[in-house]
Motif scaffolding. Sequence first.
Motif, mmCIF file in Angstrom:
data_model
loop_
_atom_site.group_PDB
_atom_site.id
_atom_site.type_symbol
_atom_site.label_atom_id
_atom_site.label_comp_id
_atom_site.label_asym_id
_atom_site.label_seq_id
_atom_site.Cartn_x
_atom_site.Cartn_y
_atom_site.Cartn_z
ATOM 1 N N UNK A 131 0.685 -1.327 0.025
ATOM 2 C CA UNK A 131 0.152 0.240 -0.130
ATOM 3 C C UNK A 131 0.784 1.244 0.113
ATOM 4 N N UNK A 132 0.591 2.188 -1.159
ATOM 5 C CA UNK A 132 1.482 3.350 -1.235
ATOM 6 C C UNK A 132 0.355 4.513 -1.669
ATOM 7 N N UNK A 133 -0.386 4.854 -0.734
ATOM 8 C CA UNK A 133 -1.474 5.761 -1.182
ATOM 9 C C UNK A 133 -0.917 7.179 -1.560
ATOM 10 N N UNK A 134 0.217 7.660 -1.378
ATOM 11 C CA UNK A 134 0.737 8.791 -1.674
ATOM 12 C C UNK A 134 1.821 8.693 -2.919
ATOM 13 N N UNK A 135 2.299 7.495 -3.376
ATOM 14 C CA UNK A 135 3.533 7.503 -4.144
ATOM 15 C C UNK A 135 3.359 8.283 -5.395
ATOM 16 N N UNK A 136 4.294 9.042 -5.598
ATOM 17 C CA UNK A 136 4.524 9.917 -7.189
ATOM 18 C C UNK A 136 5.498 9.331 -7.944
ATOM 19 N N UNK A 137 6.299 8.955 -7.602
ATOM 20 C CA UNK A 137 7.629 8.162 -7.986
ATOM 21 C C UNK A 137 7.820 6.565 -7.839
ATOM 22 N N UNK A 138 8.254 5.715 -8.837
ATOM 23 C CA UNK A 138 8.302 4.519 -8.826
ATOM 24 C C UNK A 138 9.523 4.254 -9.735
ATOM 25 N N UNK A 139 10.519 3.740 -8.917
ATOM 26 C CA UNK A 139 11.792 3.709 -9.835
ATOM 27 C C UNK A 139 11.770 2.267 -10.742
ATOM 28 N N UNK A 140 12.968 2.366 -11.402
ATOM 29 C CA UNK A 140 13.014 1.336 -12.503
ATOM 30 C C UNK A 140 13.408 0.124 -11.521
ATOM 31 N N UNK A 141 12.434 -0.940 -12.069
ATOM 32 C CA UNK A 141 12.708 -2.428 -11.467
ATOM 33 C C UNK A 141 12.346 -2.275 -9.754
ATOM 34 N N UNK A 149 3.316 -11.162 -6.146
ATOM 35 C CA UNK A 149 2.759 -9.706 -5.910
ATOM 36 C C UNK A 149 1.429 -9.518 -6.632
ATOM 37 N N UNK A 150 0.277 -9.564 -6.127
ATOM 38 C CA UNK A 150 -0.950 -9.610 -6.823
ATOM 39 C C UNK A 150 -1.860 -8.388 -6.319
ATOM 40 N N UNK A 151 -1.835 -7.802 -5.094
ATOM 41 C CA UNK A 151 -2.630 -6.637 -4.631
ATOM 42 C C UNK A 151 -1.797 -5.432 -4.182
ATOM 43 N N UNK A 152 -2.217 -4.225 -4.806
ATOM 44 C CA UNK A 152 -1.601 -3.000 -4.790
ATOM 45 C C UNK A 152 -2.537 -2.035 -4.502
ATOM 46 N N UNK A 165 10.304 -1.438 -16.241
ATOM 47 C CA UNK A 165 10.170 -3.021 -15.911
ATOM 48 C C UNK A 165 9.605 -2.857 -14.321
ATOM 49 N N UNK A 166 8.988 -1.670 -13.819
ATOM 50 C CA UNK A 166 8.740 -1.512 -12.568
ATOM 51 C C UNK A 166 7.971 -2.640 -11.753
ATOM 52 N N UNK A 167 7.268 -3.263 -12.551
ATOM 53 C CA UNK A 167 6.391 -4.406 -12.018
ATOM 54 C C UNK A 167 6.689 -5.667 -12.884
ATOM 55 N N UNK A 168 7.637 -5.765 -13.464
ATOM 56 C CA UNK A 168 8.073 -6.987 -14.247
ATOM 57 C C UNK A 168 8.097 -8.099 -13.640
ATOM 58 N N UNK A 169 7.454 -9.477 -13.793
ATOM 59 C CA UNK A 169 7.284 -10.621 -13.057
ATOM 60 C C UNK A 169 6.568 -10.715 -11.944
ATOM 61 N N UNK A 170 5.511 -9.696 -11.745
ATOM 62 C CA UNK A 170 4.675 -9.714 -10.849
ATOM 63 C C UNK A 170 3.390 -10.309 -11.415
ATOM 64 N N UNK A 171 2.446 -10.805 -10.489
ATOM 65 C CA UNK A 171 1.224 -11.389 -10.622
ATOM 66 C C UNK A 171 0.196 -10.385 -11.015
ATOM 67 N N UNK A 172 0.128 -8.927 -10.505
ATOM 68 C CA UNK A 172 -0.663 -7.975 -10.849
ATOM 69 C C UNK A 172 -2.154 -8.382 -10.866
ATOM 70 N N UNK A 173 -2.705 -8.789 -10.028
ATOM 71 C CA UNK A 173 -4.239 -9.241 -9.977
ATOM 72 C C UNK A 173 -5.202 -7.898 -9.861
ATOM 73 N N UNK A 174 -4.915 -7.248 -8.618
ATOM 74 C CA UNK A 174 -5.713 -6.368 -8.208
ATOM 75 C C UNK A 174 -5.075 -5.051 -7.989
ATOM 76 N N UNK A 175 -5.674 -3.818 -8.602
ATOM 77 C CA UNK A 175 -5.132 -2.489 -8.319
ATOM 78 C C UNK A 175 -6.340 -2.056 -7.477
ATOM 79 N N UNK A 214 -3.403 -0.459 -15.985
ATOM 80 C CA UNK A 214 -2.173 0.552 -15.841
ATOM 81 C C UNK A 214 -0.916 -0.376 -15.672
ATOM 82 N N UNK A 215 0.105 -0.427 -16.386
ATOM 83 C CA UNK A 215 1.419 -0.974 -16.338
ATOM 84 C C UNK A 215 0.920 -2.577 -16.010
#
Length: 293
Positions: A131-141, A149-152, A165-175, A214-215
């Motif tokens: 959980x990152x409710x105020x994130x503005x910058x997410x770095x490379x990889x 990693x399924x829930x963000x 490649x910030x989320x490369x190899x992640x499950x990415x199920x639910x944003x 989104x990504x």
Amino acid sequence: TPGTTDSPFTALTDFTIDEAVTTVAEIPSGNTTPIFPKSIVTVTIPQAIEMGWATFRNCSKLTTATFDGATSIGAEAFHYCGALKNTSFPKVMTIGKEAFYGSSSLTGVSFPEATTIGESAFYSTGLTSASFPKATTIGKEAFTSNSKFANLKLGATPPTSVGEYAFSGCKKSSLTLVDASGKPLVGDPLTTAQAAYDAVLDGETGSTDIDGKWYGWKVREPIACTCTLSAPTFIDDSIKIPDNQASATHTLSASGPALGGGCAMSGHSTAPVIYSFAEKQTQKTLQRLAVQL
């Protein structure tokens, strides 16, 4: 001792600074001489403001880290802390490069104030949720190689910068989109936030990038639509439909001499999604048309 490779506290397992101590300005870097030994299991320093480079790097027995007052985490601070499971960083705003790299037991994190997530900060951890409710910058990889990693959770406004490649190899199920306090958005605020994320040019589907994601994270369901075209001018045999319509059901009606008796859609290719008219006899007078919805 400066220049040595081992901490002077070789048998230390638990470390706590009492709340009576009002300020601990900075935990120094452990890159040259480790401050904490590999034997450390728990550390609680609620007054610390900054955490230096590699402070707990390779502390393989560390399970719990509590820093309720810290505002920044230095690069490699918890690098390869393979047993780390419990963390508390309610005020941290900046997470340094490779801060939790290789911390394979870390399954869930919450950073309610963090705005910057450094390059490879959570590379190859055990994350399943974050959980990152105020994130503005997410770095490379930043989250690369987190296969579970399924829930963000992110804020209503999309981060302004997301590295390759910030989320490369992640499950990415639910944003889940949340407000500044971390509460899930509903109603009009949710709809507005979903549209903002969906419109981000994340490079996944070409220039239009309205694909419901989104990504790679699912933002919303594709939207079904009815497109009505009146007497258009055409020169090709295809019509472009926005990417977020790719898996939706479409009804297309058209009139005018250029189309003769009407048309039907069939098939689509990769982005931009192209639907072709079945009536090839009109191809000399068909023109590609981007339908704006």
